[in-house]
Design a protein around this motif. Sequence first.
Motif, short mmCIF file in Angstrom:
data_model
loop_
_atom_site.label_atom_id
_atom_site.label_comp_id
_atom_site.label_asym_id
_atom_site.label_seq_id
_atom_site.Cartn_x
_atom_site.Cartn_y
_atom_site.Cartn_z
N GLY A 15 10.81 -0.06 4.61
CA GLY A 15 10.94 -1.29 3.67
C GLY A 15 11.82 -1.22 2.70
N LYS A 16 12.31 -2.30 2.01
CA LYS A 16 13.50 -2.17 1.17
C LYS A 16 12.84 -2.01 -0.46
CE LYS A 16 16.59 -5.04 3.79
NZ LYS A 16 17.36 -6.16 3.90
N ASP A 71 5.95 1.32 11.63
CA ASP A 71 5.90 0.41 10.22
C ASP A 71 5.24 1.12 9.25
OD1 ASP A 71 6.45 -1.38 8.40
OD2 ASP A 71 5.88 -2.85 9.94
N LEU A 72 5.85 1.65 8.10
CA LEU A 72 5.04 2.33 6.99
C LEU A 72 4.79 1.39 5.98
CD1 LEU A 72 7.16 5.39 6.52
CD2 LEU A 72 4.89 5.33 7.85
N HIS A 73 5.17 -0.11 6.10
CA HIS A 73 4.55 -1.21 5.16
C HIS A 73 3.14 -1.01 4.67
CE1 HIS A 73 8.28 -3.54 6.29
NE2 HIS A 73 8.34 -3.54 4.93
N GLY A 74 2.86 -1.13 3.37
CA GLY A 74 1.54 -1.40 2.86
C GLY A 74 0.95 0.16 2.97
N MET A 75 1.52 1.35 3.17
CA MET A 75 0.80 2.54 3.03
C MET A 75 1.13 3.17 1.77
SD MET A 75 1.17 4.26 6.68
CE MET A 75 0.97 3.29 8.32
N THR A 76 0.14 3.97 1.53
CA THR A 76 0.37 5.02 0.09
C THR A 76 1.46 6.23 0.61
OG1 THR A 76 -1.34 6.40 0.51
CG2 THR A 76 -1.79 4.54 -0.82
N GLN A 132 -0.40 8.58 3.09
CA GLN A 132 -0.97 7.87 4.33
C GLN A 132 0.47 7.88 5.21
OE1 GLN A 132 -2.20 4.28 2.87
NE2 GLN A 132 -4.38 4.74 3.19
N ALA A 133 1.64 7.63 4.49
CA ALA A 133 2.77 7.31 5.28
C ALA A 133 3.37 8.91 5.50
CB ALA A 133 3.86 6.70 4.11
N LEU A 172 9.02 4.42 -0.77
CA LEU A 172 9.05 5.02 0.80
C LEU A 172 10.29 5.14 1.32
CD1 LEU A 172 5.78 3.47 2.48
CD2 LEU A 172 5.97 5.61 1.34
N ARG A 173 11.24 4.19 0.89
CA ARG A 173 12.35 4.29 1.12
C ARG A 173 13.26 5.62 0.59
NH1 ARG A 173 16.97 -0.38 -0.50
NH2 ARG A 173 18.76 0.95 0.36
#
Length: 191
Positions: free
Chosen positions: A130-131, A97-102, A105-106, A147-148
Amino acid sequence: MRIRRLTGAEIDVWRRVAETVTPRPGSLLPAAPETAPETLPAPVKAPHPAPPAPVRSYTAASYVAPVSVPKPPPVGLERRYKRRVADGRIPVEAVLDLHGMTQSQAHSALHRFLLGAQRDGARLVIVVTGKGVKERGRWDAAEPGVLRRAVPFWLRDARLREIVVGFEEAALGHGGAGALYVRLRRPSTTL
């Protein structure tokens, strides 16, 4: 399928041709026929024989190691495979889960995750991107999340071709547009 034997005439012609070349060490000519055929024409000699090819030797400086062929870029998953994953017949072995990462970081988390999953023998993982950001009370379909947009480019990177076979948007039960199925290669075994 039956293999036919050479006739005496064919063996004689082959011997005549073979006499004009230098044999490889250890090679043998076929045995001479018992009777020589009378209808074969005499061999025609070339006016100027071609000079023998020079023997090429390799030294350490002239030797070039073979280049490894790069793996093809990742492709989408087959429809049947994706349906079997969505139905639960093919298990998802790990989730990131990559939510909340820069982005940085991702990117490093994705690379570490895929290497570790492949090393552990995983064949299918999910990467949750994430969307995107919700603006003015609605999802902005024209501008998906950073990120998407970035993760598919990272998965196509040449450095990950040794790991990723293919990827595609996940089914609704696994996150839909905010997640990706990622199919991994088997780890290469080097001796």
